[in-house]
Write a protein that holds these residues in place. Structure first.
Motif, mmCIF file in Angstrom:
data_model
loop_
_atom_site.group_PDB
_atom_site.id
_atom_site.type_symbol
_atom_site.label_atom_id
_atom_site.label_comp_id
_atom_site.label_asym_id
_atom_site.label_seq_id
_atom_site.Cartn_x
_atom_site.Cartn_y
_atom_site.Cartn_z
ATOM 1 N N TYR A 43 5.810 2.923 -2.310
ATOM 2 C CA TYR A 43 5.161 1.631 -2.567
ATOM 3 C C TYR A 43 6.251 0.648 -2.979
ATOM 4 O O TYR A 43 7.012 0.908 -3.921
ATOM 5 N N ASN A 78 -1.877 7.389 4.660
ATOM 6 C CA ASN A 78 -1.143 6.130 4.741
ATOM 7 C C ASN A 78 -2.146 4.997 4.552
ATOM 8 O O ASN A 78 -2.925 4.685 5.460
ATOM 9 N N VAL A 124 4.957 9.683 -0.568
ATOM 10 C CA VAL A 124 4.551 8.346 -0.130
ATOM 11 C C VAL A 124 5.245 7.346 -1.048
ATOM 12 O O VAL A 124 5.699 7.700 -2.135
ATOM 13 N N SER A 184 3.945 7.433 10.192
ATOM 14 C CA SER A 184 2.899 8.457 10.201
ATOM 15 C C SER A 184 1.926 8.248 11.360
ATOM 16 O O SER A 184 1.136 9.149 11.667
ATOM 17 N N SER A 197 -1.668 1.917 4.465
ATOM 18 C CA SER A 197 -1.350 0.698 5.209
ATOM 19 C C SER A 197 -1.839 0.770 6.656
ATOM 20 O O SER A 197 -1.670 -0.188 7.409
ATOM 21 N N GLN A 198 -2.448 1.899 7.041
ATOM 22 C CA GLN A 198 -2.799 2.088 8.449
ATOM 23 C C GLN A 198 -4.271 2.433 8.642
ATOM 24 O O GLN A 198 -4.629 3.370 9.350
ATOM 25 N N HIS A 207 -4.448 7.329 11.358
ATOM 26 C CA HIS A 207 -3.245 6.522 11.121
ATOM 27 C C HIS A 207 -3.163 5.542 12.286
ATOM 28 O O HIS A 207 -2.797 5.920 13.400
ATOM 29 N N LYS A 224 0.836 -1.194 0.000
ATOM 30 C CA LYS A 224 0.000 0.000 0.000
ATOM 31 C C LYS A 224 0.874 1.250 0.000
ATOM 32 O O LYS A 224 1.948 1.269 0.600
ATOM 33 N N TYR A 225 0.391 2.283 -0.657
ATOM 34 C CA TYR A 225 1.087 3.561 -0.624
ATOM 35 C C TYR A 225 1.078 4.068 0.822
ATOM 36 O O TYR A 225 0.028 4.142 1.462
ATOM 37 N N HIS A 226 2.264 4.422 1.295
ATOM 38 C CA HIS A 226 2.370 4.746 2.711
ATOM 39 C C HIS A 226 3.542 5.690 2.975
ATOM 40 O O HIS A 226 4.398 5.907 2.122
ATOM 41 N N THR A 227 3.558 6.236 4.183
ATOM 42 C CA THR A 227 4.698 6.957 4.716
ATOM 43 C C THR A 227 5.156 6.223 5.966
ATOM 44 O O THR A 227 4.383 5.490 6.582
#
Length: 296
Positions: A270, A217, A268, A132, A219-220, A182, A126-129
């Protein structure tokens, strides 16, 4: 080809830096510096300026040790030790990201799905930072390629400023003042840690450049607060579609001894997992925003 040579009046390392842009708004490759050596102030400042401008920069052929990677990152701020990272070779500041750990995660995911009597959904990164989920996330990250497949295993970074600027004006108005959650508690709990769910602005102001950043984020467990769930899902779908647009992306093909350094507040990323069972390994060091915020 967008090559910029940084010429200085003195004879510091900075006078040898060459910065080659990879995409119009994101990504640059820097040569003319040896990351195994301590950075002088002029070189550090030139690299930091490049990171702020290009969001992510890359170095090739940097045969550095873990200690040298940490020393390089530490020139840009205090090191942040991630609570779920066990460290590498007893160095807790280095987070190994390995194919083996991903395989364990997938096995646990399959077991959980079987226990719940549900089909296993196909995995997609997943596109994320990074970090975060914290009140004050790490500002930067330095990632080093260690064991790299001949092909595959690229990483994509997205210019989240350009992604915001490219939104229709009516969507920008809808996002104004909204916050998104997040939630990293599940992973933290597995490591015996806990942290409350944090909500950051969806359109977040970059603390140094002042730019507006589209900052979610995926992924969260993101949920946009203050709107109905259906509208939250709709807006998140619009944001994800922005992240996926190639014109906002740079894609980096790793080689051994490659290093990526990015502004975690402006991009972000991936991870592309298309390398089968190859034992890919990269190692990451995180840079806290400010010393007084390192534990928040």
């Amino acid at each position: 080809m967008g090559v910029v040579s940084l010429k200085q009046a003195d004879n510091t390392q900075a006078s040898n830096l060459v910065i080659r842009r990879l995409q119009p708004s994101i990504g640059a490759e820097i040569s003319g510096v040896d990351l195994s050596r301590p950075l002088d102030d002029a070189t550090r400042d030139a690299i930091k300026a490049a990171v702020l401008r290009h969001k992510v920069v890359f170095f090739r052929d940097q045969d550095i040790t873990r200690d040298q990677q940490v020393a390089f990152a530490a020139r840009f701020g205090p090191i942040y030790t991630h609570p779920t990272a066990t460290g590498v070779d007893k160095n807790p500041q280095v987070h190994g990201i390995t194919a083996a750990d991903f395989a364990k995660y997938e096995q646990a995911r399959a077991e959980a799905a079987a226990k719940a009597g549900k089909p296993l959904a196909a995995h997609e990164d997943k596109y994320h930072t990074d970090t975060s989920w914290r009140l004050v996330p790490a500002w930067g990250a330095v990632l080093r390629g260690v064991t790299i497949p001949d092909v595959g295993g690229d990483t994509i970074w997205v210019d989240a400023e350009a992604a915001y600027n490219g939104l229709p004006e009516d969507v920008k108005r809808r996002l104004d003042g909204l916050h998104v959650t997040h939630d990293f508690r599940e992973a933290l709990n597995r490591a015996g840690k806990d942290y409350p769910i944090v909500a950051h602005p969806v359109a977040r102001r970059h603390p140094e450049t002042g730019a507006t950043i589209l900052w979610v984020n995926f992924s969260q467990k993101p949920q946009i607060l203050g709107v109905e769930l259906a509208e939250s899902r709709e807006l998140l779908d619009i944001i994800l579609a922005q992240y996926k647009r190639p014109e906002y992306q740079v894609r980096f093909s790793w080689w051994p001894n490659s290093v990526a350094f990015w502004d975690n507040r402006a991009a972000v990323h991936y991870a592309v997992r298309n390398y089968g069972d190859f034992p890919r390994v990269v190692e990451r060091v995180l840079i806290a925003d400010q010393a007084r915020y390192a534990d928040l």
